[in-house]
Design an enzyme around this catalytic site. Structure first.
Site, PDB file in Angstrom:
ATOM      1  CB  THR A   1      -0.919   0.006   1.236  1.00 62.84           C
ATOM      2  OG1 THR A   1      -1.712  -1.183   1.237  1.00 62.84           O
ATOM      3  CG2 THR A   1      -1.837   1.215   1.214  1.00 62.84           C
TER       4      THR A   1
ATOM      5  CE  LYS B   1      -5.090  -2.345   0.495  1.00 63.00           C
ATOM      6  NZ  LYS B   1      -3.842  -3.108   0.550  1.00 63.00           N
TER       7      LYS B   1
ATOM      8  CE  LYS C   1       1.688   0.847   5.625  1.00 66.66           C
ATOM      9  NZ  LYS C   1       0.934   0.751   4.357  1.00 66.66           N
TER      10      LYS C   1
END
Length: 302
Positions: free
Chosen positions: A102, A178, A246
């Site tokens: 990601t 994503k 994150k």
């Protein structure tokens, strides 16, 4: 499909998703090697019939037709691909790299451009489905890139994915999809935690609350999966709090770059940041419920 003779795959990152992908490639008959810094993971993969295992590509022989990169973030991906002794040096002619971490669209685009300058195909291909789907070879892949990259990685995609979405031809489109997906995943966990915290404050048994929601319209996959950890008092990480610090950070950065307000994602991001600041960063992401005070939670594993 017919797999080319001696089609060689290297999986970089043998964590929960990477191990599943690597084992799925082995089951599909692909000659598969693995790279990981953790000796235990390397040994576990070697025991399943890996062609080779090492802590870096220098420890493996020959070139690879396909490399799958399943590390934590874009910075790690760049390092293992283009850093000193990176896997980009070991791509066979006509081979391709599937970058499945990601990361931001900008990081994906920059990496794709740098690889293209070296004549290497890249597929911007984040994945979802968790460890269970990865182990079954049933991940969801949200991929973008040139047709040639899809063609080069076809044996891998068939081995690891139940569904591959061809988002478009441009590197960065897969990463964007994503990031948007992670907006939903993070918000679902945070709001699930809020609901269960409210139930705890109201004196509703959490196992009862969980059972009601999972059999009613308020359910979601993330609620059903993660709030079971709360009910069990088990915060052994499958995906840690810091992973969503994150990922939701990437979500909010994407919103700022597009000048687009993301009020729910921003609140969820703050909740995960708070949980991490309280010392829960390495616990399961359901530990975001520990940001709520004045409630008693089931006890189990920390």
């Amino acid at each position: 499909m017919s797999v080319p003779s001696r089609y060689r795959v290297c999986v970089v990152g043998l964590g929960s998703m990477g191990m599943g992908a690597a084992l799925s490639c082995l089951r599909a008959g692909l000659a598969t090697s693995g790279i990981d810094l953790d000796a235990g993971r390397r040994d576990a993969f070697a025991a399943q019939g890996a062609e080779g295992v090492a802590d870096g590509v220098a420890g493996l022989g020959g070139d690879f037709d396909a490399v799958i990169v399943l590390v934590v973030n874009g910075a790690q991906a760049r390092q293992v691909i283009l850093g000193q002794g990176g896997v980009a040096d070991r791509i066979a002619p006509g081979g391709a790299i599937m970058v499945s971490c990601t990361q931001s669209a900008d990081d994906a685009r920059t990496l794709g451009a740098d690889l293209a300058a070296r004549g290497i195909l890249m597929l911007d291909a984040p994945v979802s489905g968790g460890a269970a789907k990865a182990a079954q070879g049933a991940m969801t892949v949200m991929a973008s890139g040139p047709d040639a990259a899809f063609d080069a990685l076809a044996p891998v995609l068939e081995a690891v994915a139940a569904k591959t979405y061809r988002i478009g031809p441009d590197i960065g489109q897969g990463a964007t999809v994503k990031v948007i997906h992670q907006l939903l995943a993070g918000v679902h966990i945070a709001v699930g935690a809020e609901a269960m915290a409210l139930a705890a404050r109201a004196g509703i048994p959490l196992d009862t609350m969980y059972d009601v929601v999972t059999n009613a319209a308020g359910n979601s996959w993330m609620f059903e999966n993660r709030m079971k950890h709360v009910v069990d008092g088990d915060y052994t990480p499958t995906s840690a709090v810091d992973i969503f610090v994150k990922d939701l950070g990437l979500v909010t950065e994407t919103g700022r770059a597009l000048g687009f307000p993301l009020p729910l994602a921003s609140t969820a991001f703050a909740m995960f940041q708070q949980a991490s600041n309280m010392g829960h960063g390495r616990e399961d992401d359901s530990a975001v419920i520990k940001t709520f005070s004045g409630i008693t939670l089931p006890e189990g594993k920390a």
